[in-house]
Scaffold this active site. Structure first.
Site, mmCIF file in Angstrom:
data_model
loop_
_atom_site.group_PDB
_atom_site.id
_atom_site.type_symbol
_atom_site.label_atom_id
_atom_site.label_comp_id
_atom_site.label_asym_id
_atom_site.label_seq_id
_atom_site.Cartn_x
_atom_site.Cartn_y
_atom_site.Cartn_z
ATOM 1 N N ASP A 49 0.840 -1.197 0.000
ATOM 2 C CA ASP A 49 0.000 0.000 0.000
ATOM 3 C C ASP A 49 0.874 1.246 0.000
ATOM 4 O O ASP A 49 1.675 1.450 0.909
ATOM 5 C CB ASP A 49 -0.875 -0.009 1.265
ATOM 6 C CG ASP A 49 -1.844 1.155 1.288
ATOM 7 O OD1 ASP A 49 -2.977 0.979 0.819
ATOM 8 O OD2 ASP A 49 -1.466 2.241 1.770
ATOM 9 N N TYR A 54 2.948 9.839 -0.061
ATOM 10 C CA TYR A 54 4.051 9.253 0.724
ATOM 11 C C TYR A 54 5.407 9.522 0.059
ATOM 12 O O TYR A 54 6.452 9.245 0.649
ATOM 13 C CB TYR A 54 3.882 7.737 0.889
ATOM 14 C CG TYR A 54 2.594 7.271 1.518
ATOM 15 C CD1 TYR A 54 1.734 8.151 2.161
ATOM 16 C CD2 TYR A 54 2.226 5.926 1.470
ATOM 17 C CE1 TYR A 54 0.542 7.709 2.733
ATOM 18 C CE2 TYR A 54 1.044 5.480 2.044
ATOM 19 C CZ TYR A 54 0.202 6.373 2.665
ATOM 20 O OH TYR A 54 -0.970 5.923 3.214
ATOM 21 N N LYS A 79 -2.799 6.149 -4.091
ATOM 22 C CA LYS A 79 -3.901 7.056 -3.721
ATOM 23 C C LYS A 79 -3.766 8.435 -4.371
ATOM 24 O O LYS A 79 -2.647 8.927 -4.594
ATOM 25 C CB LYS A 79 -3.941 7.232 -2.195
ATOM 26 C CG LYS A 79 -3.918 5.915 -1.445
ATOM 27 C CD LYS A 79 -4.095 6.050 0.049
ATOM 28 C CE LYS A 79 -3.778 4.734 0.730
ATOM 29 N NZ LYS A 79 -2.356 4.502 1.006
ATOM 30 N N HIS A 110 -7.694 9.721 -1.374
ATOM 31 C CA HIS A 110 -7.011 9.677 -0.075
ATOM 32 C C HIS A 110 -7.811 10.375 1.031
ATOM 33 O O HIS A 110 -7.824 9.935 2.173
ATOM 34 C CB HIS A 110 -5.630 10.322 -0.225
ATOM 35 C CG HIS A 110 -4.597 9.816 0.723
ATOM 36 N ND1 HIS A 110 -3.271 9.726 0.403
ATOM 37 C CD2 HIS A 110 -4.695 9.363 1.990
ATOM 38 C CE1 HIS A 110 -2.602 9.243 1.438
ATOM 39 N NE2 HIS A 110 -3.442 9.014 2.414
#
Ligand code: A2P
Length: 308
Positions: A49, A54, A79, A110
């Protein structure tokens, strides 16, 4: 049965399978995440994931490629960031390029919130002069979900879903006339201090899987020293983390423990079979300790977690 590698998969409403335990990568830097993903895939994980926000998609994709495991055997989620809400098509194309993949298995919105992409004060979290996040208050997540549906139709993602959605926001999405493809999952913070019982009941009714982020309670977690969790861990001769992961799977939720430490990555893929008594004890911890949300970004005046 003693602790064993997780082999549980759940069915998405599309019919596809999703491995119950996946590697979480929030707060894993590019330099850490490459080894983390390789270690996870070596331990047996087949579910990774990530998210644009990120800032590690390139290294995640490289590790997937370098593992030599056929692409179709790995479930990959990324996302759509709040700052990308106005153009999901470019956002997914860019994510696929960074991941060096032709498709992802799951693309999630998200947050049910958009941030102003024209404010260049920060690439992910643009800020107003008063310090508040530059939230686009007129934005309606229904509009970007429409585009996610098109991306699913084009096969760029095998499934679509949401993250950080309350019952109120999910209801609106499900009831909206433009919604022709149901979200297959809702990824939320989930652990014994935030069991999300109402949301779990609601999503089960609508064939939406809940996915647990920060299932260990994130950094410096109070859960890892909680006396009930420690006692059950001792009974099974495993770490408290294994109990938290096993409890999530026992409840029928996907669980995404994050680690960049190879030994933890390996042990986080182990589960034990909890007795129903142990499951109930874990279910009841919040009644004594209270509900504790550990991750709560300030979206200006919007409380995305507000329930109906
Ligand atoms: P690290 O990445 O340095 O190994 P969550 O999944 O709830 O967000 O929690 C992630 C945090 O928990 C990270 O700080 C991670 O550290 C730590 N962590 C991951 N697995 C374990 C484990 N098995 N035991 C203790 N801490 C862990």
């Amino acid at each position: 049965m003693p602790a064993h590698k997780s082999s549980t998969t759940f069915k998405l409403s599309t019919g596809a399978s999703i491995p119950a335990v996946g590697l979480g990568t929030w707060q894993s830097s590019q330099s850490e995440v490459y080894d983390a993903v390789l270690a996870a895939l070596e331990s047996g994980y087949r579910h990774i994931d990530t998210a644009y926000a990120y800032l590690n998609e390139e290294a995640v994709g490289k590790a997937i490629k370098d593992s030599g495991i056929p692409r179709e055997q790995i479930f990959v989620t990324t996302k759509l960031a709040a700052v990308q809400q106005l153009d999901p098509t470019s956002a997914l194309n860019d994510s696929l390029k960074r991941l060096d993949l032709d498709y992802v298995d799951l693309y999630l919105m998200h947050w049910p919130v958009a941030l102003n992409p024209n404010n260049k004060s920060h690439p992910l979290i643009p800020i107003l002069p008063n310090g508040d996040r530059d939230v686009l208050h007129d934005f309606d997540f229904i509009d970007s979900y429409k585009v996610l549906q098109e991306l699913a139709d084009q096969g760029k993602t095998k499934a679509i879903g949401v993250s950080n959605f309350s019952i109120k926001n999910l209801t609106r999405l499900l009831e909206h006339p433009s919604t022709t493809i149901k979200p297959v999952v809702n990824q939320v913070e989930l652990h014994p201090y935030l069991p999300q019982n109402e949301l779990l009941e609601f999503t089960k009714k609508h064939e939406i899987l809940l996915e647990a982020y920060s299932p260990l309670g994130s950094t410096n977690s109070p859960l890892l020293t909680d006396e009930t969790i420690v006692k059950i861990a001792k009974n099974h001769n495993v770490s408290p983390a294994t109990i938290l992961i096993s409890w999530a799977v026992w409840r029928g939720t996907v669980v995404l423990p994050k680690s960049v430490t190879p030994s933890r990555i390996e042990s986080n893929f182990l589960v034990v079979d909890l007795t129903s008594e142990e499951g109930k004890q874990l279910d009841n911890i919040h009644k004594e300790k209270g509900i504790k949300r550990l991750i709560n970004p300030k979206w200006s005046k919007i409380d995305v977690f507000t329930e109906v």
